[in-house]
Design an enzyme around this catalytic site. Sequence first.
Site, PDB file in Angstrom:
ATOM      1  N   GLY A  44     -58.865  26.236  -7.258  1.00  0.00           N
ATOM      2  CA  GLY A  44     -60.120  26.984  -7.290  1.00  0.00           C
ATOM      3  C   GLY A  44     -60.044  28.264  -6.471  1.00  0.00           C
TER       4      GLY A  44
ATOM      5  N   ALA B  86     -60.092  22.598  -4.230  1.00  0.00           N
ATOM      6  CA  ALA B  86     -61.412  21.991  -4.368  1.00  0.00           C
ATOM      7  C   ALA B  86     -61.607  20.964  -3.252  1.00  0.00           C
ATOM      8  CB  ALA B  86     -61.526  21.318  -5.725  1.00  0.00           C
TER       9      ALA B  86
ATOM     10  N   GLU C  18     -53.201  22.154 -10.226  1.00  0.00           N
ATOM     11  CA  GLU C  18     -54.056  21.068 -10.706  1.00  0.00           C
ATOM     12  C   GLU C  18     -53.299  19.990 -11.478  1.00  0.00           C
ATOM     13  OE1 GLU C  18     -54.802  24.254 -10.673  1.00  0.00           O
ATOM     14  OE2 GLU C  18     -56.909  24.571 -10.205  1.00  0.00           O
TER      15      GLU C  18
END
Length: 643
Positions: A100, A61, A123
Amino acid sequence: MTVELTHDGNLAIVTIDNPPVNVTSQAVRAALLSRIETLERDPAVAAVVLRCAGRTFIAGADATEFDAPPQAPHLPDVIAAVEASDKPWIAALHGTVLGGGLEVAMGCHIRIAAPGTRLGLPEVTLGLIPGAGGTVRLPRLVPGDLALRMIAGGKPITAQDALSAGLIDAIAGDDLLQAALTRARKATGTVPTLSRPVRPFDAGALAGIGARLVAKARGQVSVAEAVEAVTQALTAPPEDALQAERARFLRLKSSPQCAALRHVFFAERRSLSDPRAKGTAREIAEVGVVGGGTMGAGIATACLRRGFQVRMVERDAATAEAGARRVREMVEESARREGQDAAAVAVTLDRFAAGTEYAALAQADLVIEAVFEEMAVKKAVFAELEAATRPDAILATNTSYLDIDELAATLDDPSRVIGLHFFSPAHVMKLLEIVLPDAVADTVAASAAAFAKRLGKIGVFAGVCEGFIGNRIMSAYRREAEYIVEDGAWPEEVDAAMRDFGFPIGIFEMQDMAGLDIGWAMRKRRAATRDPNERYVAIADRICEAGRLGRKAGAGWYDYVEGRPVPSETVRGMIAAERARQGRTADRPADIMRRLLDAMQAEARAVLADGTARRAEDIDVVMVNGYGFPRHRGGPMFLAGQP
Ligand code: NAD
């Protein structure tokens, strides 16, 4: 940024070009969505290849969007649009397909990767969980235990592992685009990932893996949330699991732990973006290492594994052979961990030689000294180095505490001298304090910074003082820990408080592991000059006098039973005697961790105030990477700034 649409017959190629690593910023999401809509309306297009320009597929991201409210179009909606397409979408993957990026790839109907691609959902390491369907789609492609490990453990996997697990459909040859186009021509009747059932899983085994990951995370909530999200994804209808995942993601995104982890992440990446790293770096190809003990062998191994020629110099033939053996073992062990074969080990060790002659260092570009921690010994070594090396060779010391200005002053050209303070084990630990004496040349500082990067280390500049950044702060909280013990707590209670806070190990267990003799020798040396008005705790001296020099002696602050530390009655007796001698009441302090943190933060502020560290965040990087300060708390300086 562009998201380009081109055609090859009835196939469309969508190319995301958002340098450097194709993050999914708002502009990329919007452009991609618009391409999807165009392609849906185009009857001439039979299938679509999604790829990225540059060195990698989408690697995550856009970090600059982290602190703002999410901007539409949201990634889950873009991925849903890809997945809902009647035309097969083929993701052509290369580089690091992370976060992502992997979520987008899983929304596609077919995935094909270049050899060497790495795929992961990291993440958790930033205090998050995947927020665009990653926890729901991954267990539909790979077995539940792997999905859990990838999501709650955060480590990427290789293309080969991804292929055998089912995450990708093929590994391409040399030409990724051609392979993807060939695959696209044959693609029919593809099933959206979300419409697939989850892969069979063993709930009991998963619970065990989840519990272990949560325990290892020592209070980092994103890991527990990731475990719950995967568990939910395995059992709930996909739409519900998607909604629940997004809610968890948004909740975590605004959590203090996420802010702390992001702080450390960016501080690590900025640590060498410093004017002192900007000078012209000298080419370093051959590294000399003096001393083949714990540190010298680890440093040699770190250098060998990054392609340097390494020459080691020891005191005599026996210690040289011992040093060489340590290096061999470390190289072999590292290779084993990374799945490399004996041939790779042989290639690495081919670049290594050990002996007793300083003449072997005549061509070295950099020499790192790691001999005993005694100024006289180090000065003698540096005199040998001055005589044997090229005048432009950089001379570094791995000293933990000694005055590098004093050492440099013994040379004709003190500008060659720098501190390179590695952490043990040096081939594993990522931190490297780069200690800058007054006289150091700019190009030497810049060369050390470039060298740190080539070693894959996190370099942090520090000034000369006793203990530099990290050991100086550690000395301060170790002193406080001893006060706390003399004030009424047992060592194991101090260690437990630190573990509860998130340290992997307490200060007393750690000292036992490192050995108590070096600190003892240092205290004896300083006894004559100690300020008599300063509080001095003599418990450690009593422990050492009893021959309890730590784990290697089978006893230290703890007794050792089958190699495990257990609280020691003997030590309790010594502590009680010292308390009595000092007339201290033995009420167990209630605020052990608060006192340790106060001591740590007070010294950290002093380190910043006198310029030993230039930035508060550098201190956090040092304490997190060198001393086990829990990353999810952001480091002592970050924590001090929190409400
Ligand atoms: P060690 O005792 O394991 O190794 C020292 C080595 O130096 C020995 O092999 C010895 O034979 C060799 N040596 C001594 N005098 C020599 C000389 N004149 N010429 C050539 N070789 C000589 O010690 P270590 O733990 O590796 O520590 C080495 C240095 O690294 C010290 O300055 C120490 O403070 C520093 N350091 C240690 C650690 C750690 O955790 N052990 C961490 C960071 C820095």
